[in-house]
Every structure is written in structure tokens, then in C-alpha cells.
Write a protein that holds these residues in place. Structure first.
Motif, PDB file in Angstrom:
ATOM      1  N   GLU A 117       0.395  -8.360  56.172  1.00  0.00           N
ATOM      2  CA  GLU A 117       0.083  -8.121  54.764  1.00  0.00           C
ATOM      3  C   GLU A 117      -0.256  -9.436  54.069  1.00  0.00           C
ATOM      4  O   GLU A 117       0.118 -10.512  54.535  1.00  0.00           O
ATOM      5  N   PRO A 118      -0.971  -9.378  52.923  1.00  0.00           N
ATOM      6  CA  PRO A 118      -1.365 -10.612  52.224  1.00  0.00           C
ATOM      7  C   PRO A 118      -0.172 -11.364  51.645  1.00  0.00           C
ATOM      8  O   PRO A 118       0.889 -10.798  51.392  1.00  0.00           O
ATOM      9  N   ASP A 119      -0.361 -12.652  51.400  1.00  0.00           N
ATOM     10  CA  ASP A 119       0.650 -13.467  50.738  1.00  0.00           C
ATOM     11  C   ASP A 119       0.885 -12.972  49.313  1.00  0.00           C
ATOM     12  O   ASP A 119      -0.049 -12.479  48.645  1.00  0.00           O
ATOM     13  N   ASP A 120       2.122 -13.112  48.820  1.00  0.00           N
ATOM     14  CA  ASP A 120       2.442 -12.895  47.401  1.00  0.00           C
ATOM     15  C   ASP A 120       1.886 -11.573  46.878  1.00  0.00           C
ATOM     16  O   ASP A 120       1.264 -11.517  45.811  1.00  0.00           O
ATOM     17  N   HIS A 121       2.130 -10.489  47.593  1.00  0.00           N
ATOM     18  CA  HIS A 121       1.414  -9.235  47.322  1.00  0.00           C
ATOM     19  C   HIS A 121       2.293  -8.145  46.707  1.00  0.00           C
ATOM     20  O   HIS A 121       1.798  -7.326  45.931  1.00  0.00           O
ATOM     21  N   TYR A 122       3.580  -8.089  47.051  1.00  0.00           N
ATOM     22  CA  TYR A 122       4.423  -6.970  46.642  1.00  0.00           C
ATOM     23  C   TYR A 122       5.498  -7.403  45.647  1.00  0.00           C
ATOM     24  O   TYR A 122       6.082  -8.480  45.763  1.00  0.00           O
ATOM     25  N   ASP A 123       5.750  -6.514  44.689  1.00  0.00           N
ATOM     26  CA  ASP A 123       6.833  -6.758  43.737  1.00  0.00           C
ATOM     27  C   ASP A 123       8.200  -6.511  44.361  1.00  0.00           C
ATOM     28  O   ASP A 123       9.194  -7.130  43.956  1.00  0.00           O
ATOM     29  N   ALA A 124       8.260  -5.593  45.308  1.00  0.00           N
ATOM     30  CA  ALA A 124       9.543  -5.246  45.938  1.00  0.00           C
ATOM     31  C   ALA A 124       9.320  -4.893  47.402  1.00  0.00           C
ATOM     32  O   ALA A 124       8.270  -4.354  47.771  1.00  0.00           O
ATOM     33  N   ILE A 125      10.298  -5.224  48.214  1.00  0.00           N
ATOM     34  CA  ILE A 125      10.341  -4.792  49.615  1.00  0.00           C
ATOM     35  C   ILE A 125      11.672  -4.086  49.820  1.00  0.00           C
ATOM     36  O   ILE A 125      12.714  -4.559  49.360  1.00  0.00           O
ATOM     37  N   ILE A 126      11.634  -2.962  50.507  1.00  0.00           N
ATOM     38  CA  ILE A 126      12.852  -2.218  50.798  1.00  0.00           C
ATOM     39  C   ILE A 126      12.852  -1.820  52.264  1.00  0.00           C
ATOM     40  O   ILE A 126      11.793  -1.601  52.862  1.00  0.00           O
ATOM     41  N   ASN A 127      14.017  -1.770  52.867  1.00  0.00           N
ATOM     42  CA  ASN A 127      14.140  -1.193  54.207  1.00  0.00           C
ATOM     43  C   ASN A 127      15.537  -0.631  54.376  1.00  0.00           C
ATOM     44  O   ASN A 127      16.489  -1.104  53.756  1.00  0.00           O
ATOM     45  N   ARG A 128      15.629   0.398  55.199  1.00  0.00           N
ATOM     46  CA  ARG A 128      16.915   1.050  55.463  1.00  0.00           C
ATOM     47  C   ARG A 128      17.137   1.118  56.972  1.00  0.00           C
ATOM     48  O   ARG A 128      16.321   1.650  57.707  1.00  0.00           O
ATOM     49  N   HIS A 129      18.242   0.569  57.415  1.00  0.00           N
ATOM     50  CA  HIS A 129      18.644   0.601  58.827  1.00  0.00           C
ATOM     51  C   HIS A 129      17.584  -0.018  59.724  1.00  0.00           C
ATOM     52  O   HIS A 129      17.351   0.435  60.837  1.00  0.00           O
ATOM     53  N   LEU A 130      16.972  -1.085  59.246  1.00  0.00           N
ATOM     54  CA  LEU A 130      16.010  -1.855  60.029  1.00  0.00           C
ATOM     55  C   LEU A 130      16.603  -3.160  60.517  1.00  0.00           C
ATOM     56  O   LEU A 130      16.460  -3.512  61.690  1.00  0.00           O
ATOM     57  N   VAL A 131      17.271  -3.899  59.626  1.00  0.00           N
ATOM     58  CA  VAL A 131      17.679  -5.270  59.934  1.00  0.00           C
ATOM     59  C   VAL A 131      18.535  -5.342  61.194  1.00  0.00           C
ATOM     60  O   VAL A 131      18.378  -6.248  62.018  1.00  0.00           O
ATOM     61  N   TRP A 132      19.447  -4.394  61.369  1.00  0.00           N
ATOM     62  CA  TRP A 132      20.350  -4.472  62.528  1.00  0.00           C
ATOM     63  C   TRP A 132      19.605  -4.315  63.844  1.00  0.00           C
ATOM     64  O   TRP A 132      20.127  -4.669  64.903  1.00  0.00           O
ATOM     65  N   THR A 133      18.342  -3.831  63.814  1.00  0.00           N
ATOM     66  CA  THR A 133      17.563  -3.622  65.035  1.00  0.00           C
ATOM     67  C   THR A 133      16.570  -4.749  65.307  1.00  0.00           C
ATOM     68  O   THR A 133      15.855  -4.705  66.315  1.00  0.00           O
ATOM     69  N   TRP A 144       8.917 -11.680  55.259  1.00  0.00           N
ATOM     70  CA  TRP A 144       9.096 -10.837  54.070  1.00  0.00           C
ATOM     71  C   TRP A 144       9.012 -11.670  52.802  1.00  0.00           C
ATOM     72  O   TRP A 144       8.457 -11.224  51.790  1.00  0.00           O
ATOM     73  N   LEU A 145       9.548 -12.881  52.841  1.00  0.00           N
ATOM     74  CA  LEU A 145       9.446 -13.786  51.704  1.00  0.00           C
ATOM     75  C   LEU A 145       7.973 -14.089  51.412  1.00  0.00           C
ATOM     76  O   LEU A 145       7.564 -14.146  50.251  1.00  0.00           O
ATOM     77  N   ARG A 146       7.201 -14.277  52.456  1.00  0.00           N
ATOM     78  CA  ARG A 146       5.777 -14.596  52.305  1.00  0.00           C
ATOM     79  C   ARG A 146       5.026 -13.502  51.553  1.00  0.00           C
ATOM     80  O   ARG A 146       4.197 -13.800  50.672  1.00  0.00           O
ATOM     81  N   VAL A 147       5.265 -12.242  51.869  1.00  0.00           N
ATOM     82  CA  VAL A 147       4.461 -11.160  51.290  1.00  0.00           C
ATOM     83  C   VAL A 147       4.979 -10.707  49.922  1.00  0.00           C
ATOM     84  O   VAL A 147       4.284  -9.976  49.213  1.00  0.00           O
ATOM     85  N   LEU A 148       6.187 -11.143  49.531  1.00  0.00           N
ATOM     86  CA  LEU A 148       6.680 -10.857  48.187  1.00  0.00           C
ATOM     87  C   LEU A 148       5.990 -11.763  47.165  1.00  0.00           C
ATOM     88  O   LEU A 148       5.711 -12.926  47.437  1.00  0.00           O
ATOM     89  N   LYS A 149       5.766 -11.211  45.970  1.00  0.00           N
ATOM     90  CA  LYS A 149       5.303 -12.036  44.875  1.00  0.00           C
ATOM     91  C   LYS A 149       6.427 -12.981  44.427  1.00  0.00           C
ATOM     92  O   LYS A 149       7.608 -12.655  44.584  1.00  0.00           O
ATOM     93  N   PRO A 150       6.102 -14.141  43.871  1.00  0.00           N
ATOM     94  CA  PRO A 150       7.153 -14.974  43.281  1.00  0.00           C
ATOM     95  C   PRO A 150       7.959 -14.161  42.262  1.00  0.00           C
ATOM     96  O   PRO A 150       7.392 -13.477  41.409  1.00  0.00           O
ATOM     97  N   GLY A 151       9.272 -14.214  42.385  1.00  0.00           N
ATOM     98  CA  GLY A 151      10.131 -13.410  41.534  1.00  0.00           C
ATOM     99  C   GLY A 151      10.353 -12.001  42.039  1.00  0.00           C
ATOM    100  O   GLY A 151      11.123 -11.236  41.441  1.00  0.00           O
ATOM    101  N   GLY A 152       9.705 -11.633  43.138  1.00  0.00           N
ATOM    102  CA  GLY A 152       9.881 -10.308  43.724  1.00  0.00           C
ATOM    103  C   GLY A 152      11.245 -10.155  44.385  1.00  0.00           C
ATOM    104  O   GLY A 152      11.942 -11.150  44.635  1.00  0.00           O
ATOM    105  N   THR A 153      11.602  -8.911  44.688  1.00  0.00           N
ATOM    106  CA  THR A 153      12.955  -8.629  45.167  1.00  0.00           C
ATOM    107  C   THR A 153      12.933  -7.844  46.477  1.00  0.00           C
ATOM    108  O   THR A 153      12.162  -6.903  46.641  1.00  0.00           O
ATOM    109  N   LEU A 154      13.815  -8.243  47.367  1.00  0.00           N
ATOM    110  CA  LEU A 154      14.057  -7.539  48.627  1.00  0.00           C
ATOM    111  C   LEU A 154      15.347  -6.742  48.510  1.00  0.00           C
ATOM    112  O   LEU A 154      16.351  -7.248  48.003  1.00  0.00           O
TER     113      LEU A 154
END
Length: 268
Positions: A117-133, A144-154
Motif C-alpha cells: 500500500e502507499p505511504d501515509d495513506h490510511y487514517d486507521a489500521i485495525i486487525n483482529r487475531h493477526l499479530v500472534w500469527t 504498518w507505520l509506513r502506510v498510516l498517515k501521520p497522526g493515524g492510529t493502529l
């Protein structure tokens, strides 16, 4: 030389992809995956709003979106949602579900650890039951930090699904006995027969093979560059609504698990 060389990460990722592709057919039959009541949906809405606020047209990326359950929650709240998953059978079900419900959600095939995905593109990123895998969470968090907009939230919603307490094991043993004796209702089928060994084999080789504890995940997020990291372990409302769809012992066992939400911001 060894007769049993350790599989490369590429091989492991392909095995994970194949496993979840096979799981797609029964994924939505399981409480904890699909949502089966308005009460549970409302509980999920409250958790998301607590950490991300309402969408108001903001862009959101749902990573490892599966059959689109979390994507639909985000769409409910007014986010403009893109879901990424690398298992085509999951994507087929997600697209069909969105079509039936007349939702304007985009689903694409992609690896959650390398989204493209493009740099600085999303206001929010969400995932459920992904990180542990994840095979390489440190690299994934930088991505994920790369594709979030500055000030965006994970928002990470996850848990330690490896370590169990003695109390949980006792409850699960009793629940199994009760089901075999037809004293308790059986769990819905959530995996094709014979896949548990495949699941255990995969889990033994991923990064969090010893369990994804919230504090460890938070430290990795901080190392990747996230800030304002908050760990929320109060998911009891969601667990309570889900427990109604299991027998009482299985519901009690689930309530003892280390489950959490972690919010983290990208610096401006």
C-alpha cells in the motif's frame, strides 16, 4: 548438513496461507469469528469507537480481513474500508458477504506483513487475531507505520492463545467430557477434521510460538516507532456476548484467556 533442515520463512508463510485458505469454508460458523447477535456487534462497536472514534469518512485498513467481519464493523461506524487478506477463499466469502449486505468495502489480496500500500495513506489500521500469527512482527509493525498517515492510529485486537492456566485446562477438559456425554452442547465446527496438527505445527514455528503477551507486542510497536501506546484488557463485554453461543464451561474458559486491544499512534 541435516536431514531435516528448518523451513524458511517463505515456506512457513505459504503453509499459513494454505491453512487459512482451508479454514475459510467453516470460518464464519464459529463464535469469536463471525458475529451472531446485535449485542455482540454493539460491544465491538463500542470497543472500536473507544480507541478509534467514529469513521466520518476516514480511511481504514483491515489487515488479514478474512471473511470481512471486522471490515463490516468499521463500515458500520462510517469508515471507508479496505480489507487485505492473502487467502483467496477468504476474499471470495468477504466479497460475497459485502455484496449481499450492499456494503461498499474494497477487498484485495495482499500479505499483511508486506501490504504494497502507499505511504501515509490510511487514517486507521485495525486487525483482529493477526499479530500472534506473524512470522516477523517487528518488520510488519514498521510496514504498518509506513502506510498510516501521520497522526493515524493502529488498533490491534489479539491475545495469548498458546499459554493456558491450569483452571482453563480443567474447564476445557470438563467441557470436552460434557460434550462427549451429550450433557453440554457441542461447539460449532470451526476447522476441517485433521487440521489441528497442521495448526500446532505452524504455531510451533512462528515468532510468538510461546504466546503473544500484550506487553511484548507493545514493546515491539514502540521499537517500530509508534507512540501513545495503550493496552486495554477490558474486553469482558465482548466475551460475555460470545459466551452465550458456547456451553457454559467453554465460555468460562474463554474468559480466563489473556486477550487485549492495543492502540498505538503514528507520530505527526
Amino acid at each position: 548438513m541435516t536431514d531435516n533442515p528448518r523451513l524458511s520463512n517463505y515456506d512457513l508463510r505459504e503453509e499459513i496461507k494454505a491453512y487459512w485458505s482451508a479454514r475459510a469454508a467453516t470460518f464464519d460458523q464459529s463464535p469469536g469469528h463471525e458475529i451472531f447477535s446485535d449485542a455482540e456487534r454493539a460491544a465491538w462497536h463500542r470497543l472500536v469507537v473507544k480507541h478509534l472514534g467514529r469513521g466520518n469518512g476516514r480511511s481504514a485498513l483491515d489487515l488479514a480481513s478474512g471473511t470481512g467481519v471486522v471490515s463490516h464493523l468499521m463500515d458500520d461506524l462510517g469508515f471507508k474500508v479496505t480489507g487485505l487478506d492473502w487467502a483467496e477463499p477468504m476474499l471470495e466469502r468477504a466479497r460475497n458477504k459485502a455484496k449481499i449486505r450492499t456494503r461498499n468495502i474494497t477487498f484485495r489480496m495482499a500479505d499483511a506483513e508486506n501490504t504494497m500500500e502507499p505511504d501515509d495513506h490510511y487514517d486507521a489500521i485495525i486487525n483482529r487475531h493477526l499479530v500472534w500469527t506473524l512470522v516477523d512482527p517487528a518488520s510488519a509493525f514498521v510496514e504498518w507505520l509506513r502506510v498510516l498517515k501521520p497522526g493515524g492510529t493502529l488498533l490491534v485486537i489479539d491475545g495469548d492463545f498458546v499459554n493456558t492456566t491450569m483452571f482453563e485446562r480443567a474447564l476445557m477438559t470438563l467441557a470436552g467430557w460434557g460434550q462427549r456425554c451429550r450433557l453440554l452442547k457441542r461447539d460449532p465446527l470451526n476447522a476441517p477434521p485433521g487440521m489441528m496438527e497442521t495448526h500446532r505445527n505452524i504455531i510451533s514455528r512462528i515468532y510468538f510460538s510461546n504466546g503473544a503477551r500484550a506487553e511484548t507486542v507493545a514493546r515491539l510497536l514502540a521499537a517500530a516507532g509508534f507512540e501513545n501506546i495503550v493496552i486495554d484488557i477490558d474486553l469482558s463485554e465482548i466475551h460475555h456476548t460470545q459466551a452465550r453461543h458456547w456451553n457454559i464451561l467453554k465460555g468460562l474458559a474463554r474468559a480466563t484467556q489473556h486477550r487485549y486491544a492495543i492502540r498505538a499512534d503514528k507520530p505527526f
